[in-house]
Design an enzyme around this catalytic site. Structure first.
Site, mmCIF file in Angstrom:
data_model
loop_
_atom_site.group_PDB
_atom_site.id
_atom_site.type_symbol
_atom_site.label_atom_id
_atom_site.label_comp_id
_atom_site.label_asym_id
_atom_site.label_seq_id
_atom_site.Cartn_x
_atom_site.Cartn_y
_atom_site.Cartn_z
ATOM 1 N N HIS A 185 0.924 -1.081 -0.058
ATOM 2 C CA HIS A 185 0.211 0.075 0.023
ATOM 3 C C HIS A 185 0.885 1.162 0.032
ATOM 4 O O HIS A 185 1.968 1.409 0.617
ATOM 5 C CB HIS A 185 -0.935 0.098 1.215
ATOM 6 N N ASP A 235 -0.555 4.298 0.546
ATOM 7 C CA ASP A 235 -1.015 5.229 1.491
ATOM 8 C C ASP A 235 -0.523 5.143 3.049
ATOM 9 O O ASP A 235 0.204 3.935 3.310
ATOM 10 C CB ASP A 235 -2.622 5.006 1.739
ATOM 11 N N ASP A 276 6.611 1.901 6.377
ATOM 12 C CA ASP A 276 5.117 1.203 6.472
ATOM 13 C C ASP A 276 4.505 2.062 5.164
ATOM 14 O O ASP A 276 3.656 2.930 5.432
ATOM 15 C CB ASP A 276 4.339 1.389 7.808
ATOM 16 N N GLU A 293 -5.074 1.050 2.751
ATOM 17 C CA GLU A 293 -4.782 -0.115 3.566
ATOM 18 C C GLU A 293 -4.932 0.322 4.883
ATOM 19 O O GLU A 293 -5.520 -0.211 5.933
ATOM 20 C CB GLU A 293 -3.422 -0.768 3.176
ATOM 21 N N GLU A 294 -4.412 1.575 5.181
ATOM 22 C CA GLU A 294 -4.459 2.122 6.565
ATOM 23 C C GLU A 294 -5.882 2.937 6.836
ATOM 24 O O GLU A 294 -6.113 2.966 8.136
ATOM 25 C CB GLU A 294 -3.590 3.426 6.675
ATOM 26 N N GLU A 351 4.826 -5.788 4.128
ATOM 27 C CA GLU A 351 4.461 -5.342 5.433
ATOM 28 C C GLU A 351 5.768 -5.213 6.370
ATOM 29 O O GLU A 351 6.494 -6.013 6.240
ATOM 30 C CB GLU A 351 3.342 -5.773 6.109
ATOM 31 N N HIS A 405 4.246 4.364 12.039
ATOM 32 C CA HIS A 405 3.208 5.217 12.543
ATOM 33 C C HIS A 405 3.352 6.273 13.790
ATOM 34 O O HIS A 405 2.818 6.673 14.487
ATOM 35 C CB HIS A 405 2.057 4.151 13.162
#
Length: 372
Positions: free
Chosen positions: A71, A73, A102, A131-132, A160, A345
Site C-alpha cells: 500500500h 497510503d 510502512d 490499507e490504513e 508489510e 506510525h
C-alpha cells in the site's frame, strides 16, 4: 535503479490515506521502463471511497506467477516531527519520512530488485491506496479485477514491516481476525425518585457485558495466541444526577484465531445481549477473518533468501494486527515480510539505509528462487 532514491521519491509524494495521484505517478514511472504494464483505476464511493489502486504486470514466458502486494497510503503524520514528514531526509544511516518503513521502503526495494533481474515468468504488483483506512475498495477491488481477467498468483508476498528487532527476524504466515461490535440498549428516561415510571438500560447492558467478559474463546493453537474479547467503550452520556438514562451503549473488539469466524462471533454476542436486553440493537463488522499459510514452499523460499543474505533464519509468526494479506489469502498462499517496524506510525519514522539495500537483495533472491 537506486532504492534510496525511489523510497525518497515515494515519501515526498504526500499520500495520507486514501492515497491518490502523485505517489502512484512515481511508482508507475519506475515500473514502466522495466517492462511492466500498469493499470490504475478508482473504485468505490463515499464514505469509504473513492480509492485509487494500481495493478502492474510483467509477463515473460512460461513459469509461475509471483505477486507482491502493498500500500502507498500512510497514516497522518501528527505534530512534532524533527523535519517535515514528507520531506525525506538522510541523517546518518537513516532515511526519515512518513511511510519509510510502512511501507514505501518495501515497495521501492521490490521494484529495485526487479530492475536488476532478467524477466522470467509472471510478476505482478498489487498496490492499493487504502490499507490504513477502511480498506473497503482497495485490495478487495484489486482482487476482483485480477479474478475477472484470470490473473491469479501462485504465490504472494506482502511487504508489510514484519521485522521486529532486526531485519529478517520475522515472517508473518498468518494473522488473527478482527471484528468490532456495537451494542445499543434502549430504555425509558425518568426521575431517579420514581424508578417504576422509568426503564433503566444500564443494568441490562452491564449484565450482558459481564457475561461477555467471562467468555474464554480458546486457549490458542499451534500457530496462534488465544483469541480475546475486549470491552473498549461504555457510554451512557448522562450528566444529570437525578435522571435515569434513556439509553446505554457499548463497543467490543474481538481478535480471534482460525478456530473462529467473525460472523459466528457476532451472532454469539448478539444472542447473549438479547438474553439480557431483548430490544437491544447489535451491529458487528468483520474487518477480516483469521488466516494461516502453513509452512511450506513460500516461507521456505523467503527464509532461505534471508539466511543467504543475513546468516540466520527468520521466526514464523502470526502475531500483530490485521493486514491486506487477509484478503489475498483467499486466492493464493500469502506471507508477509519486510522492514523493521519499530518506528511505523510514529513521529520521525525512519528506515535504516543498509536495511533497504539488504531487503532489495533478499527480494531479488526470492525472485530467483521462485523462477529457478
Amino acid at each position: 535503479m537506486d532504492v534510496v532514491e525511489l523510497t525518497s521519491a515515494l515519501i515526498a509524494a504526500e499520500s495520507i490515506t486514501p492515497a491518490q495521484g502523485a505517489v502512484f505517478d512515481v511508482l508507475e514511472q519506475a515500473l514502466v521502463p522495466i517492462g511492466f504494464t500498469v493499470e490504475r483505476f478508482v473504485a468505490g464511493e463515499a464514505p469509504d471511497g473513492p480509492v485509487e489502486n494500481l495493478l502492474a504486470v510483467r509477463r515473460a514466458g512460461a513459469g509461475p506467477h509471483f505477486a507482491f502486494a502493498g500500500h502507498l497510503d500512510v497514516v497522518p503524520p501528527g505534530e512534532g516531527w524533527t523535519s517535515s514528514a514528507f520531506d525525506p531526509q538522510v541523517r546518518g544511516d537513516l532515511l526519515y519520512g512518513r511511510g519509510a518503513v510502512d511501507m514505501k521502503g518495501a515497495i521501492a526495494a521490490f521494484t529495485a530488485a526487479l530492475a536488476h533481474l532478467p524477466a522470467a515468468g509472471t510478476v505482478s504488483l498489487i498496490i492499493t491506496g487504502d490499507e490504513e483506512g477502511p480498506a473497503t475498495y482497495g485490495t478487495v477491488a484489486l482482487i476482483e479485477r485480477m479474478q475477472a481477467t484470470g490473473l491469479i498468483p501462485d504465490l504472494c508476498l506482502v511487504g508489510e514491516p514484519t521485522s521486529s528487532a532486526r531485519l529478517g527476524d520475522t515472517i508473518k504466515i498468518g494473522r488473527r481476525g478482527s471484528t468490532v461490535i456495537d451494542i445499543d440498549v434502549p430504555g425509558r428516561q425518568g426521575h431517579v425518585a420514581y424508578p417504576h415510571l422509568a426503564d433503566n438500560p444500564v443494568p441490562r447492558l452491564v449484565r450482558a457485558l459481564a457475561e461477555i467478559d467471562g467468555i474464554v474463546l480458546d486457549e490458542g493453537t499451534d500457530w496462534f495466541q488465544p483469541s480475546n474479547i475486549e470491552i473498549i467503550d461504555l457510554t451512557v452520556g448522562n450528566r444529570a444526577t437525578n435522571v435515569i438514562p434513556g439509553k446505554a451503549a457499548a463497543r467490543i473488539s474481538i481478535r480471534f484465531n482460525d478456530r473462529h469466524r467473525g460472523q459466528d462471533l457476532i451472532e454469539r454476542i448478539e444472542r447473549i445481549v438479547h438474553t439480557h436486553a431483548p430490544a437491544a440493537i447489535v451491529r458487528g463488522r468483520v474487518y477480516g477473518d483469521a488466516f494461516l499459510t502453513e509452512p511450506g514452499r513460500l516461507s521456505d523460499v523467503i527464509s532461505d533468501a534471508v539466511e543467504a543474505r543475513l546468516g540466520f533464519r527468520p521466526e514464523l509468526s502470526t502475531s500483530g494486527g490485521t493486514s491486506d494479506a487477509r484478503f489475498l489469502s483467499r486466492i493464493c498462499p500469502v506471507a508477509e515480510f519486510g522492514l523493521v517496524n519499530a518506528t511505523m506510525h510514529k513521529l520521525d519514522e525512519a528506515v535504516a539505509i543498509p536495511d533497504l539495500h539488504d531487503l532489495t537483495a533478499i527480494y531479488a533472491d526470492i525472485l530467483r528462487r521462485v523462477f529457478a
